[in-house]
Write a protein that holds these residues in place. Structure first.
Motif, short mmCIF file in Angstrom:
data_model
loop_
_atom_site.label_atom_id
_atom_site.label_comp_id
_atom_site.label_asym_id
_atom_site.label_seq_id
_atom_site.Cartn_x
_atom_site.Cartn_y
_atom_site.Cartn_z
N SER A 1 0.83 -1.20 0.00
CA SER A 1 0.00 0.00 0.00
C SER A 1 0.86 1.25 0.00
O SER A 1 2.00 1.24 0.46
CB SER A 1 -0.95 0.01 1.20
N LEU A 2 0.30 2.31 -0.53
CA LEU A 2 0.93 3.62 -0.55
C LEU A 2 0.07 4.55 0.27
O LEU A 2 -1.10 4.78 -0.07
CB LEU A 2 1.04 4.13 -1.99
N ARG A 3 0.63 5.01 1.36
CA ARG A 3 -0.07 5.93 2.28
C ARG A 3 -1.45 5.40 2.67
O ARG A 3 -2.44 6.11 2.68
CB ARG A 3 -0.16 7.31 1.66
N GLY A 4 -1.49 4.09 2.96
CA GLY A 4 -2.72 3.49 3.48
C GLY A 4 -3.69 2.96 2.44
O GLY A 4 -4.72 2.39 2.78
N VAL A 5 -3.38 3.12 1.16
CA VAL A 5 -4.28 2.67 0.10
C VAL A 5 -3.63 1.49 -0.63
O VAL A 5 -2.51 1.62 -1.15
CB VAL A 5 -4.59 3.80 -0.90
N ASP A 6 -4.31 0.33 -0.65
CA ASP A 6 -3.77 -0.85 -1.34
C ASP A 6 -3.52 -0.52 -2.80
O ASP A 6 -4.36 0.08 -3.48
CB ASP A 6 -4.73 -2.02 -1.24
N GLN A 7 -2.35 -0.96 -3.30
CA GLN A 7 -1.97 -0.67 -4.67
C GLN A 7 -1.79 -1.93 -5.52
O GLN A 7 -2.23 -1.99 -6.64
CB GLN A 7 -0.65 0.13 -4.70
N VAL A 8 -1.10 -2.93 -4.95
CA VAL A 8 -0.80 -4.15 -5.73
C VAL A 8 -0.57 -5.30 -4.76
O VAL A 8 -0.08 -5.10 -3.65
CB VAL A 8 0.43 -3.92 -6.65
N ASN A 9 -0.91 -6.51 -5.22
CA ASN A 9 -0.68 -7.66 -4.35
C ASN A 9 0.71 -8.25 -4.58
O ASN A 9 1.40 -7.92 -5.55
CB ASN A 9 -1.78 -8.71 -4.51
N LEU A 10 1.11 -9.11 -3.67
CA LEU A 10 2.45 -9.70 -3.68
C LEU A 10 2.73 -10.45 -4.98
O LEU A 10 3.80 -10.31 -5.57
CB LEU A 10 2.60 -10.63 -2.48
N GLU A 11 1.78 -11.23 -5.43
CA GLU A 11 1.98 -12.04 -6.64
C GLU A 11 2.26 -11.17 -7.86
O GLU A 11 3.21 -11.42 -8.61
CB GLU A 11 0.76 -12.92 -6.88
N LYS A 12 1.44 -10.15 -8.07
CA LYS A 12 1.63 -9.30 -9.25
C LYS A 12 2.93 -8.51 -9.18
O LYS A 12 3.63 -8.40 -10.19
CB LYS A 12 0.45 -8.34 -9.41
N LEU A 13 3.24 -7.96 -8.01
CA LEU A 13 4.47 -7.18 -7.90
C LEU A 13 5.69 -8.09 -8.09
O LEU A 13 6.67 -7.68 -8.72
CB LEU A 13 4.54 -6.46 -6.56
N THR A 14 5.62 -9.31 -7.61
CA THR A 14 6.72 -10.25 -7.82
C THR A 14 6.90 -10.53 -9.30
O THR A 14 8.02 -10.55 -9.81
CB THR A 14 6.47 -11.57 -7.06
#
Length: 83
Positions: free
Chosen positions: A61-74
């Motif tokens: 998350s960026l400043r408290g707002v979810d942005q991307v999950n672990l699988e996609k970022l990996t």
């Protein structure tokens, strides 16, 4: 913050990149959370301390707002280091 949102949206919208990652990632690879956090912060041009990882939801998350999950970022990260 809008710039970060639009930049990340552009990353997610790139289906070709996502498909390349899926094809290249036939084996399961793990990347440590600090590496992914630094990668994500660099990609969206924010301070690494603004990014948080929630182990329960597996969301960055960026400043408290979810942005991307672990699988996609990996997958994004692994794709970036194979080029």
């Amino acid at each position: 913050m809008l710039l970060a949102f639009f930049t990340f949206t552009a990353l997610l919208g790139c289906k070709q990149t996502e498909l390349e990652v899926q094809n290249a990632g036939t084996t399961t690879q793990r990347v440590d959370i600090p590496t992914l956090t630094k990668y994500f912060a660099n990609r969206i041009n924010v301070d690494v301390n603004d990014i948080r990882y929630d182990e329960k939801t597996q969301q960055f998350s960026l400043r408290g707002v979810d942005q991307v999950n672990l699988e996609k970022l990996t997958r994004f990260y692994l794709n970036s280091i194979t080029k």
